[in-house]
Design a protein around this motif. Structure first.
Motif, PDB file in Angstrom:
ATOM      1  N   ARG A  88      58.589  16.151  29.204  1.00  0.00           N
ATOM      2  CA  ARG A  88      58.634  14.637  29.143  1.00  0.00           C
ATOM      3  C   ARG A  88      59.873  13.904  28.664  1.00  0.00           C
ATOM      4  NH1 ARG A  88      54.163  17.469  28.792  1.00  0.00           N
ATOM      5  NH2 ARG A  88      52.105  16.655  29.722  1.00  0.00           N
ATOM      6  N   ARG A  89      60.623  15.010  28.372  1.00  0.00           N
ATOM      7  CA  ARG A  89      62.273  14.182  27.670  1.00  0.00           C
ATOM      8  C   ARG A  89      62.609  13.476  28.836  1.00  0.00           C
ATOM      9  NH1 ARG A  89      66.632  16.266  24.066  1.00  0.00           N
ATOM     10  NH2 ARG A  89      65.077  17.624  23.237  1.00  0.00           N
ATOM     11  N   LYS A  90      62.862  13.964  29.972  1.00  0.00           N
ATOM     12  CA  LYS A  90      63.577  13.198  30.961  1.00  0.00           C
ATOM     13  C   LYS A  90      62.651  12.012  31.240  1.00  0.00           C
ATOM     14  CE  LYS A  90      66.025  15.704  34.242  1.00  0.00           C
ATOM     15  NZ  LYS A  90      66.164  16.392  35.384  1.00  0.00           N
ATOM     16  N   GLN A  91      61.505  12.119  31.323  1.00  0.00           N
ATOM     17  CA  GLN A  91      60.687  10.847  31.644  1.00  0.00           C
ATOM     18  C   GLN A  91      60.908   9.713  30.397  1.00  0.00           C
ATOM     19  OE1 GLN A  91      56.485  11.139  32.218  1.00  0.00           O
ATOM     20  NE2 GLN A  91      56.197   9.200  32.165  1.00  0.00           N
ATOM     21  N   ILE A  92      60.895  10.173  29.394  1.00  0.00           N
ATOM     22  CA  ILE A  92      61.262   9.244  28.410  1.00  0.00           C
ATOM     23  C   ILE A  92      62.623   8.907  28.224  1.00  0.00           C
ATOM     24  CG2 ILE A  92      61.701   9.297  25.749  1.00  0.00           C
ATOM     25  CD1 ILE A  92      59.450  11.487  25.731  1.00  0.00           C
ATOM     26  N   GLU A  93      63.598   9.464  28.874  1.00  0.00           N
ATOM     27  CA  GLU A  93      65.213   9.140  28.900  1.00  0.00           C
ATOM     28  C   GLU A  93      65.210   7.844  30.091  1.00  0.00           C
ATOM     29  OE1 GLU A  93      67.155  12.834  29.227  1.00  0.00           O
ATOM     30  OE2 GLU A  93      67.386  13.008  27.097  1.00  0.00           O
ATOM     31  N   VAL A  94      64.485   8.187  31.053  1.00  0.00           N
ATOM     32  CA  VAL A  94      64.418   7.198  32.136  1.00  0.00           C
ATOM     33  C   VAL A  94      63.610   5.903  31.583  1.00  0.00           C
ATOM     34  CG1 VAL A  94      63.361   6.798  34.545  1.00  0.00           C
ATOM     35  CG2 VAL A  94      64.424   8.961  33.813  1.00  0.00           C
ATOM     36  N   GLU A  95      62.545   5.915  30.994  1.00  0.00           N
ATOM     37  CA  GLU A  95      61.892   4.792  30.687  1.00  0.00           C
ATOM     38  C   GLU A  95      62.553   3.908  29.693  1.00  0.00           C
ATOM     39  OE1 GLU A  95      57.780   5.739  29.506  1.00  0.00           O
ATOM     40  OE2 GLU A  95      57.232   6.657  31.124  1.00  0.00           O
ATOM     41  N   ALA A  96      63.228   4.759  28.843  1.00  0.00           N
ATOM     42  CA  ALA A  96      64.162   4.097  27.649  1.00  0.00           C
ATOM     43  C   ALA A  96      65.413   3.707  28.188  1.00  0.00           C
ATOM     44  CB  ALA A  96      64.278   5.139  26.580  1.00  0.00           C
ATOM     45  N   LYS A  97      65.739   3.636  29.555  1.00  0.00           N
ATOM     46  CA  LYS A  97      66.983   3.622  30.060  1.00  0.00           C
ATOM     47  C   LYS A  97      68.206   4.251  29.715  1.00  0.00           C
ATOM     48  CE  LYS A  97      65.314  -1.188  30.640  1.00  0.00           C
ATOM     49  NZ  LYS A  97      64.972  -2.023  29.715  1.00  0.00           N
ATOM     50  N   GLN A  98      67.952   5.371  29.127  1.00  0.00           N
ATOM     51  CA  GLN A  98      68.651   6.184  28.623  1.00  0.00           C
ATOM     52  C   GLN A  98      69.646   7.152  29.774  1.00  0.00           C
ATOM     53  OE1 GLN A  98      67.136   8.269  25.502  1.00  0.00           O
ATOM     54  NE2 GLN A  98      67.633   6.656  23.919  1.00  0.00           N
ATOM     55  N   ARG A  99      68.697   7.486  30.852  1.00  0.00           N
ATOM     56  CA  ARG A  99      68.946   8.066  31.971  1.00  0.00           C
ATOM     57  C   ARG A  99      68.353   7.622  33.111  1.00  0.00           C
ATOM     58  NH1 ARG A  99      70.423  13.162  33.507  1.00  0.00           N
ATOM     59  NH2 ARG A  99      70.781  13.983  31.434  1.00  0.00           N
ATOM     60  N   PHE A 100      69.097   7.608  34.281  1.00  0.00           N
ATOM     61  CA  PHE A 100      68.572   7.199  35.584  1.00  0.00           C
ATOM     62  C   PHE A 100      68.524   8.475  36.409  1.00  0.00           C
ATOM     63  CE2 PHE A 100      70.267   3.444  33.565  1.00  0.00           C
ATOM     64  CZ  PHE A 100      69.507   2.724  33.559  1.00  0.00           C
ATOM     65  N   GLU A 101      67.905   8.335  37.454  1.00  0.00           N
ATOM     66  CA  GLU A 101      67.925   9.588  38.439  1.00  0.00           C
ATOM     67  C   GLU A 101      68.088   9.032  39.768  1.00  0.00           C
ATOM     68  OE1 GLU A 101      66.881  12.525  37.975  1.00  0.00           O
ATOM     69  OE2 GLU A 101      66.965  12.344  35.788  1.00  0.00           O
ATOM     70  N   VAL A 102      69.439   8.382  39.977  1.00  0.00           N
ATOM     71  CA  VAL A 102      69.891   7.901  41.168  1.00  0.00           C
ATOM     72  C   VAL A 102      70.630   9.208  41.729  1.00  0.00           C
ATOM     73  CG1 VAL A 102      71.591   6.646  42.371  1.00  0.00           C
ATOM     74  CG2 VAL A 102      70.069   5.543  40.576  1.00  0.00           C
TER      75      VAL A 102
END
Length: 173
Positions: A88-102
């Motif tokens: 769930r770390r990656k999802q959290i990073e995406v939701e928190a705008k710390q990571r994007f998946e482009v």
């Protein structure tokens, strides 16, 4: 280790069992002080820390590290947390705008330019980059054989070695 059923649960954890991530930058002292004052007044945090269990009774902050710093300054014994895991770390990073998946290999030139423009707005080291020019160079030269972002440094679009780590936060291959 916690039971899998605890993942996503709202739990109370002793402050001394929670550590900041190794690369975590400390929050600004004024911000920590302001949060600490509220925590002292209320005796608890309402915005939970998102933590991952790294060992038995040992946790690492994934999100809201400034709340932990403030809780320690306010001398709270416990903080409220939501337990996450590696999955769930990656999802959290995406939701928190710390990571994007482009995906830089499949995204449109427009999407790449918009992401570069966003990066430019939040990261001063990208200010000399022309997002449209860089996106065009990327789209014209990208290849499914790319295994890293290193080929971007050869495109003459102001993306050098030092910018690759930042790009890895916003783009994937």
């Amino acid at each position: 280790m916690e039971e899998f059923s605890d993942i996503g649960s709202y739990i109370r954890i002793p402050c001394q069992q929670i550590k900041l991530r190794e690369n975590e930058q400390k929050s600004h002292p004024a911000l920590v002080e302001a949060i600490a004052e509220k925590l002292k007044a209320n005796g608890r945090n309402y915005l939970p820390l998102i933590v991952e269990e790294v060992d038995e009774d040992e946790y690492e902050v994934l999100l809201n590290a400034d709340v932990l710093e403030a809780a320690q300054k306010a001398k709270l014994d416990f903080v409220w947390c939501i337990l996450a895991d590696e999955q769930r770390r990656k999802q959290i990073e995406v939701e928190a705008k710390q990571r994007f998946e482009v995906n830089i290999l499949t995204a449109s030139e427009k999407t790449i330019a918009e992401m570069l423009d966003y990066i430019k707005s939040v990261n001063p080291s990208f200010r000399q980059i022309d997002p449209e020019q860089a996106a065009k160079a990327i789209v014209e030269n990208r290849s499914e054989t790319w295994k890293s972002f290193r080929p971007l440094t050869k495109l003459r679009c102001q993306i050098g070695e030092k910018k690759l780590k930042t790009l890895e936060t916003y783009f994937c291959l």
